[in-house]
Motif scaffolding. Structure first.
Motif, short mmCIF file in Angstrom:
data_model
loop_
_atom_site.label_atom_id
_atom_site.label_comp_id
_atom_site.label_asym_id
_atom_site.label_seq_id
_atom_site.Cartn_x
_atom_site.Cartn_y
_atom_site.Cartn_z
N UNK A 49 -14.64 18.01 10.40
CA UNK A 49 -14.17 17.17 9.26
C UNK A 49 -13.03 17.81 8.60
N UNK A 50 -13.06 19.36 8.71
CA UNK A 50 -12.21 20.09 7.99
C UNK A 50 -10.71 19.86 8.65
N UNK A 51 -10.82 20.05 10.05
CA UNK A 51 -9.49 19.82 10.79
C UNK A 51 -8.91 18.42 10.59
N UNK A 52 -9.76 17.46 10.45
CA UNK A 52 -9.42 15.98 10.25
C UNK A 52 -8.52 15.87 8.67
N UNK A 53 -9.33 16.79 7.72
CA UNK A 53 -8.58 16.62 6.51
C UNK A 53 -7.27 17.31 6.29
N UNK A 54 -7.32 18.57 7.18
CA UNK A 54 -6.04 19.10 7.31
C UNK A 54 -4.58 18.24 8.01
N UNK A 55 -5.17 17.46 9.08
CA UNK A 55 -4.31 16.60 9.66
C UNK A 55 -3.93 15.50 8.72
N UNK A 56 -4.65 14.88 7.99
CA UNK A 56 -4.59 13.79 7.06
C UNK A 56 -3.47 14.26 5.81
N UNK A 57 -3.90 15.53 5.37
CA UNK A 57 -2.97 15.94 4.40
C UNK A 57 -1.38 16.40 4.86
N UNK A 58 -1.53 16.83 6.34
CA UNK A 58 -0.20 16.84 6.89
C UNK A 58 0.54 15.57 6.97
N UNK A 59 -0.07 14.46 7.54
CA UNK A 59 0.54 13.36 7.56
C UNK A 59 0.96 12.59 6.16
N UNK A 60 0.07 12.99 5.29
CA UNK A 60 0.40 12.34 4.03
C UNK A 60 1.92 13.14 3.46
N UNK A 61 2.07 14.39 3.80
CA UNK A 61 3.21 15.01 3.34
C UNK A 61 4.38 14.70 4.24
N UNK A 62 4.39 14.51 5.59
CA UNK A 62 5.20 13.95 6.28
C UNK A 62 5.55 12.38 5.79
N UNK A 63 4.71 11.59 5.36
CA UNK A 63 4.86 10.39 4.89
C UNK A 63 5.82 10.50 3.80
N UNK A 64 5.41 11.41 2.59
CA UNK A 64 6.23 11.25 1.48
C UNK A 64 7.65 11.85 1.73
N UNK A 65 7.72 12.86 2.69
CA UNK A 65 9.08 13.35 2.99
C UNK A 65 9.94 12.07 3.62
N UNK A 66 9.29 11.41 4.41
CA UNK A 66 10.05 10.42 5.17
C UNK A 66 10.57 9.21 4.09
#
Length: 152
Positions: A49-66
């Protein structure tokens, strides 16, 4: 976590045998094994769960940058198009009457027969569509009134 060697496990087993006795020791060992398995599964679920949350947060950051970079590019294109009409060669060739991107004439129905032929015959019968096409000459011969026919 715990540093348990073979000697320590043997000492724990001897103490448990003396305290619990030979009748209750197998049942207690099964219970302890079950509890340890549950604890291990719980810890692995928490890690996942912690690793999934980290990946989701990383994807959100990439989405915002894009999204930010796309917005900047759209703004740059919009500024380039609306900067001045004399510098834009695309707008010089467009007359005011054809400012819309849609064509002035309606599109031709050149592929109408192809689209009609794609439909299966059973659907055409059910929807009461023509299953067979006739040429104009065949239609004229078939539906020609009797008073217009000439006899030679």
């Amino acid at each position: 976590m715990f540093d348990l060697g073979l000697a320590k496990l043997a000492l724990i087993g001897v103490v448990a045998l003396i305290v619990l006795g030979p009748q209750r020791l197998p049942r207690v060992a099964r219970t302890v094994g079950t509890l340890l398995g549950r604890a291990q599964r719980y810890m692995s679920d928490v890690k996942a769960e912690v690793s999934r949350e980290l990946e989701v947060e990383e994807l959100r950051k990439m989405h915002a940058d894009l999204a930010h970079s796309v917005h900047q590019e759209e703004q740059a294109i919009y500024d380039a198009v609306t900067s001045s009409p004399a510098q834009n060669p695309i707008e010089e060739n467009i007359s005011p009457s054809t400012s819309s991107w849609r064509p002035a004439t309606s599109p031709k129905r050149s592929n109408w027969r192809i689209k009609q032929a794609v439909l299966p015959v059973w659907y055409k019968r059910a929807a009461r569509k023509r299953a067979h096409l006739q040429s104009a000459a065949a239609r004229m011969v078939r539906y020609k009134p009797k008073n217009l026919s000439r006899s030679f």
